[in-house]
Design a protein around this motif. Structure first.
Motif, PDB file in Angstrom:
ATOM      1  N   SER A  59     172.404 -13.552 -32.385  1.00  0.00           N
ATOM      2  CA  SER A  59     173.005 -14.626 -33.183  1.00  0.00           C
ATOM      3  C   SER A  59     172.314 -14.646 -34.535  1.00  0.00           C
ATOM      4  CB  SER A  59     172.821 -15.957 -32.471  1.00  0.00           C
ATOM      5  OG  SER A  59     171.464 -16.111 -32.104  1.00  0.00           O
ATOM      6  N   LYS A  60     173.071 -14.931 -35.560  1.00  0.00           N
ATOM      7  CA  LYS A  60     172.508 -14.896 -36.922  1.00  0.00           C
ATOM      8  C   LYS A  60     171.828 -16.208 -37.242  1.00  0.00           C
ATOM      9  CE  LYS A  60     173.760 -10.810 -38.206  1.00  0.00           C
ATOM     10  NZ  LYS A  60     173.263  -9.803 -39.056  1.00  0.00           N
ATOM     11  N   ARG A 110     166.625 -15.273 -27.064  1.00  0.00           N
ATOM     12  CA  ARG A 110     166.865 -14.730 -28.409  1.00  0.00           C
ATOM     13  C   ARG A 110     165.895 -13.599 -28.719  1.00  0.00           C
ATOM     14  NH1 ARG A 110     168.326 -19.875 -29.933  1.00  0.00           N
ATOM     15  NH2 ARG A 110     166.192 -20.472 -30.426  1.00  0.00           N
ATOM     16  N   GLY A 138     178.511 -17.790 -25.765  1.00  0.00           N
ATOM     17  CA  GLY A 138     178.572 -16.394 -26.198  1.00  0.00           C
ATOM     18  C   GLY A 138     178.850 -15.475 -25.030  1.00  0.00           C
TER      19      GLY A 138
END
Lengths: 146, 394
Positions: free
Chosen positions: A145-146, A66, A37
């Protein structure tokens, strides 16, 4: 500057050249889960040269990264905006931060700015994590991030 | 056997008109509908409070972090104010985006005029008020929040007042302004200065008489009697901290929502784990209620018997309920991670709570506190029911 940002935020982000004042060093500091990413961000957003940032602080564990990304996007975002383009708080985009010394930014995060609405976050972050957040803000903060 | 067959035939015949009718679009009202913001997805959910369900989704609304909503007077259209300066008109019956304009660089709120013809947006960037026609979103007025040396202030705490006026606060300029849009081409602005340091949000009381602005820069609330504006802005609940050191504030409280129950107003204390209570006649502090964290929303159930409170990070997983008769906390709930907003159904039998980090909206019975339903939603924030269409200040 802020005015320009407000009118063309995305485009500005993608046109900017990387901060030129830093001594160069190869970036070998990311854990695998976030490397892709960030590499995409770095290549697409800032050009390949931006991998050469100075003294990149060590990344926290993927799980903690995260959490920190969500905290910045959502909780810092409640004043600075989800896109960090600013709100009641000032914008936190690379263009608006790059002239400010990273150490000062870290202290602002940890200790807040007395007399303003910026609170200290030291209860929730250690110094290394604050350093890491500053580094990510300066290169264009990652999306959740999903 | 033959009898049974005949009965079936009759039954089918009897239902034929119904079948034909159902081919037409189903007629329905909007009084039990609402809008939920999915803040990261740029999408809103249209929900029914009768069936506790999602009836449609509308996409393409831009950056909806801190988005808010007002409704047209027929409660068919929702005007969504986006963080990115977007103003979207959503047809909640059709579930479609009727029109979207980007009218500013950064905004979080707006209001609709008493006659329903004007929608005003309070902008952070460029600081000021912009007014649009409610039907087509054509611009009609631009009122920069200019102060000092050609500076523009962020505008916060906007509410409508009778007479097609809008009242709002200037965060950077310590002022309250009333813009009179009765003649939209020639708006008149009344300004009140030195109202207190850094007003962060405001509300009008249910009778629309008083406007209150919460102050971030000092302990206290700025109060304007809009029936007697010549008396100026007063300070109430001044020095409620009494010299104690403030806690850091991780999320600005909101004064939106009726915090007025009976003759008492319930307000979040900045930087404290307290709800302040004042009477609405003398505006004196009558109580302070210790709560779980720093209050963000302090909202009264429509009948005023309960006041529900949610909290700033890091206590944002909790919701507490104050019984207004006893002044005591009667319930502490943990609906989920990061509870951002609470909205009562029009008569208050249920409350809907958005849990941003659990990606769901929870529906509670306000009498038994039982959880009735959960709806999936992507990072839900604000919840807005159409009953707001008919309330001043919403």
């Amino acid at each position: 500057m802020q005015h320009l940002l407000a009118t063309h935020p995305r485009r500005r982000l993608f046109q900017l050249s990387p901060p030129a004042t830093k001594p160069s060093r190869e970036g070998v500091f990311f854990l695998p889960s976030i490397r892709i990413g960030l590499a995409v961000l770095a290549l697409g957003g800032l050009g390949a040269g931006s991998l050469a940032l100075a003294q990149e602080p060590p990344a926290p564990s993927p799980e903690r990264s995260r959490e920190l990304i969500r905290m910045v996007r959502q909780d810092c975002g409640s004043c600075h905006g989800l896109t960090l383009r600013g709100g009641l708080g000032s914008p936190l985009l690379p263009e608006t931060l790059r002239d400010k010394p990273p150490d000062g930014l870290k202290h602002t995060i940890l200790l807040g700015r007395p007399g303003t609405a910026m609170p200290p976050w030291k209860t929730f972050l250690n110094e290394a994590e604050a350093d890491w957040i500053v580094a990510q803000l300066l290169r264009g903060f990652p999306e959740e991030s999903k | 056997m033959r009898k049974a067959l005949r009965a079936w035939c009759w039954a089918i015949l009897a239902f034929l008109p119904l079948l034909a009718w159902s081919a037409e679009p189903t007629l329905r009202g909007t009084g039990d509908l609402g809008v939920i913001i999915e803040r990261s997805a740029g999408r809103v959910l249209i929900v029914s409070t009768s069936s506790n369900s999602i009836i449609s989704k509308v996409e393409g609304l831009g950056d909806l972090s801190h988005a808010s909503v007002v409704f047209s007077r027929d409660a068919r259209y929702a005007y969504v104010f986006g963080r990115d300066g977007g103003l979207s008109k959503v047809d909640i019956l059709r579930g479609t985006l009727e029109k979207r304009i980007v009218q500013g660089g950064n905004s979080i709120g707006g209001a609709i005029s008493q006659n329903g013809r004007l929608v005003a947006v309070a902008n952070y960037e460029p600081g000021g008020l912009k007014v649009f026609t409610a039907d087509t979103l054509e611009p009609v007025a631009d009122i920069p929040a200019a102060y000092g040396d050609n500076k523009l202030s962020k505008v916060v705490g906007i509410a409508d007042l009778p007479g097609d006026r809008f009242i709002y606060s200037l965060f950077d300029a310590d002022q309250i302004w009333i813009a009179d849009l009765r003649d939209p081409k020639a708006p008149k602005v009344e300004k009140f200065s030195n109202i207190g340091k850094a007003p962060y949000d405001g509300l009008v009381t249910p009778d629309s008489r008083h406007y209150m602005a919460g102050l971030f820069g000092e302990d206290g609330i700025a109060l304007l009697d809009t029936w007697q504006p010549e008396q100026g802005v007063k300070r109430i609940l001044a020095n409620y901290g009494r010299g104690e050191e403030k806690l850091p504030v991780y999320k600005m409280p909101h004064l939106r929502g009726w915090a007025v129950a009976g003759h008492q107003v319930y307000l979040p204390a900045i930087g404290r784990h307290e709800v302040l209570v004042a009477d609405t006649i003398h505006w004196k502090e009558t109580a302070r209620i210790a709560v779980r964290g720093q209050p963000v929303f302090v909202v009264a159930r429509p009948d005023g018997r309960q006041v529900w409170v949610n909290f700033a990070f890091p206590d944002n997983g909790f919701v507490q309920v104050i019984d207004t008769l006893s002044g005591k906390i009667v319930q502490t709930l943990e609906p989920g991670k990061a509870v951002l907003h609470l909205e009562f159904t029009p008569r208050g039998e249920t409350v809907w709570a958005s849990a941003r980090d659990d990606h769901k909206v929870l529906i509670y019975d306000t009498a038994s506190f039982a959880k009735l339903a959960e709806l999936p939603a992507d990072s839900p924030s604000g919840i807005f029911f159409t009953s707001r269409a008919h309330r001043i200040g919403f």
